[in-house]
Design a protein around this motif. Sequence first.
Motif, mmCIF file in Angstrom:
data_model
loop_
_atom_site.group_PDB
_atom_site.id
_atom_site.type_symbol
_atom_site.label_atom_id
_atom_site.label_comp_id
_atom_site.label_asym_id
_atom_site.label_seq_id
_atom_site.Cartn_x
_atom_site.Cartn_y
_atom_site.Cartn_z
ATOM 1 N N ALA A 55 -10.455 72.664 26.544
ATOM 2 C CA ALA A 55 -10.639 71.619 27.553
ATOM 3 C C ALA A 55 -10.744 70.255 26.889
ATOM 4 N N ALA A 56 -11.510 70.172 25.802
ATOM 5 C CA ALA A 56 -11.643 68.905 25.079
ATOM 6 C C ALA A 56 -10.299 68.458 24.524
ATOM 7 N N LEU A 57 -9.515 69.403 23.996
ATOM 8 C CA LEU A 57 -8.195 69.059 23.466
ATOM 9 C C LEU A 57 -7.267 68.545 24.556
ATOM 10 N N SER A 58 -7.348 69.157 25.736
ATOM 11 C CA SER A 58 -6.469 68.717 26.820
ATOM 12 C C SER A 58 -6.775 67.282 27.227
ATOM 13 N N VAL A 59 -8.059 66.906 27.189
ATOM 14 C CA VAL A 59 -8.444 65.535 27.522
ATOM 15 C C VAL A 59 -7.948 64.564 26.454
ATOM 16 N N VAL A 60 -8.168 64.931 25.189
ATOM 17 C CA VAL A 60 -7.728 64.077 24.081
ATOM 18 C C VAL A 60 -6.208 63.949 24.088
ATOM 19 N N GLY A 61 -5.520 65.061 24.321
ATOM 20 C CA GLY A 61 -4.066 65.034 24.339
ATOM 21 C C GLY A 61 -3.505 64.184 25.463
ATOM 22 N N ALA A 62 -4.286 64.055 26.566
ATOM 23 C CA ALA A 62 -3.841 63.242 27.693
ATOM 24 C C ALA A 62 -4.210 61.777 27.526
ATOM 25 N N GLY A 63 -4.822 61.441 26.365
ATOM 26 C CA GLY A 63 -5.171 60.053 26.104
ATOM 27 C C GLY A 63 -6.613 59.705 26.377
ATOM 28 N N GLY A 64 -7.441 60.702 26.732
ATOM 29 C CA GLY A 64 -8.842 60.448 27.015
ATOM 30 C C GLY A 64 -9.639 60.224 25.739
ATOM 31 N N GLY A 65 -10.805 59.628 25.867
ATOM 32 C CA GLY A 65 -11.653 59.351 24.719
ATOM 33 C C GLY A 65 -12.665 60.445 24.472
ATOM 34 N N LEU A 66 -13.619 60.143 23.592
ATOM 35 C CA LEU A 66 -14.620 61.119 23.191
ATOM 36 C C LEU A 66 -15.527 61.519 24.350
ATOM 37 N N VAL A 67 -15.973 60.552 25.152
ATOM 38 C CA VAL A 67 -16.915 60.845 26.235
ATOM 39 C C VAL A 67 -16.319 61.799 27.273
ATOM 40 N N PRO A 68 -15.115 61.521 27.814
ATOM 41 C CA PRO A 68 -14.548 62.482 28.772
ATOM 42 C C PRO A 68 -14.234 63.832 28.146
ATOM 43 N N ALA A 69 -13.891 63.857 26.862
ATOM 44 C CA ALA A 69 -13.621 65.134 26.199
ATOM 45 C C ALA A 69 -14.899 65.968 26.111
ATOM 46 N N VAL A 70 -16.002 65.329 25.739
ATOM 47 C CA VAL A 70 -17.284 66.033 25.673
ATOM 48 C C VAL A 70 -17.728 66.481 27.063
ATOM 49 N N ALA A 71 -17.488 65.634 28.067
ATOM 50 C CA ALA A 71 -17.855 65.997 29.436
ATOM 51 C C ALA A 71 -17.080 67.216 29.908
ATOM 52 N N ALA A 72 -15.787 67.265 29.599
ATOM 53 C CA ALA A 72 -14.965 68.411 29.990
ATOM 54 C C ALA A 72 -15.452 69.680 29.305
ATOM 55 N N GLY A 74 -18.477 70.192 28.225
ATOM 56 C CA GLY A 74 -19.769 70.534 28.811
ATOM 57 C C GLY A 74 -19.629 71.258 30.135
ATOM 58 N N LEU A 75 -18.674 70.826 30.955
ATOM 59 C CA LEU A 75 -18.428 71.505 32.225
ATOM 60 C C LEU A 75 -18.001 72.953 31.993
ATOM 61 N N MET A 76 -17.127 73.140 31.021
ATOM 62 C CA MET A 76 -16.667 74.486 30.715
ATOM 63 C C MET A 76 -17.806 75.391 30.252
ATOM 64 N N ASN A 77 -18.730 74.827 29.475
ATOM 65 C CA ASN A 77 -19.814 75.635 28.919
ATOM 66 C C ASN A 77 -21.020 75.731 29.836
ATOM 67 N N ALA A 78 -20.959 75.114 31.008
ATOM 68 C CA ALA A 78 -22.099 75.146 31.918
ATOM 69 C C ALA A 78 -22.440 76.565 32.359
ATOM 70 N N GLY A 200 -12.736 72.411 33.729
ATOM 71 C CA GLY A 200 -14.153 72.743 33.827
ATOM 72 C C GLY A 200 -14.612 72.991 35.245
ATOM 73 N N VAL A 201 -14.032 72.277 36.216
ATOM 74 C CA VAL A 201 -14.458 72.414 37.607
ATOM 75 C C VAL A 201 -14.148 73.803 38.176
ATOM 76 N N PRO A 202 -12.950 74.372 37.941
ATOM 77 C CA PRO A 202 -12.664 75.693 38.505
ATOM 78 C C PRO A 202 -13.659 76.766 38.084
ATOM 79 N N ILE A 203 -14.033 76.795 36.803
ATOM 80 C CA ILE A 203 -14.948 77.846 36.349
ATOM 81 C C ILE A 203 -16.359 77.616 36.870
ATOM 82 N N LEU A 204 -16.758 76.341 37.050
ATOM 83 C CA LEU A 204 -18.064 76.047 37.634
ATOM 84 C C LEU A 204 -18.109 76.506 39.088
ATOM 85 N N ALA A 205 -17.078 76.158 39.847
ATOM 86 C CA ALA A 205 -17.033 76.547 41.254
ATOM 87 C C ALA A 205 -16.990 78.063 41.392
#
Length: 216
Positions: A55-72, A74-78, A200-205
């Motif tokens: 999930a973090a890699l997908s965010v980084v690969g899409a151009g996202g920064g460190l904060v959204p990557a960590v958030a993604a 975190g959602l996955m590991n919730a 992260g949202v699908p697995i949380l839901a």
Amino acid sequence: MHASFRRGMRLGVPFAAVGFLLSMSFGVLAVQTGLTPLQAVAMSALVHAGSAQFAALSVVGAGGGLVPAVAAAGLMNARFLAMGVAVAPSLPGRPLTRALQGQTVVDPSWALANNGDGTFDHRQLMGSTVPQYAGWISGTVVGVLIGDVLGDTDRLGLDAVYPTFFLALLLAEVRDPRTRTAAVAGGLLALLLVPVAPPGVPILAAGVVALVALAR
């Protein structure tokens, strides 16, 4: 070495083999995304959670920064919050000792250690994680070293290994009449949300739906 720990190690070997392939694909993708080999291996060693790392890699690969990557991530590991609450009463010792034992909670080990009556075999939990941890790190090392040779992960079908792995875990719960409704409901919801929801949202839901179904 306790018999339960040895049994856990034996049960963990097949999952370690699958984890090796998963982490190898992670190593390839991590380097292609811009991580250094050392960063990729360190991430696997410290996080040891495939869904969060991808999930973090997908965010980084899409151009996202460190904060959204960590958030993604975190959602996955919730989901480990609920898993940790479930396993906590079965972990012996003082809080720090129990917290250290809790670091061995990964999806396959949690399922393998489940006694089916609300309790968990903590020795089998730890034992089954040992080969999986070794397989995860070694697979990442191989991935970052031979990434240039492998090229894109879909060339060898490595992109299909991860969803297949979790599908196998889901099927195990579907076969059990006690968890069948929860597994089917959670699985279907995750399948519907994957194309439209952020990582992260699908697995949380799905986790929420499964918990409600189990409670009822």
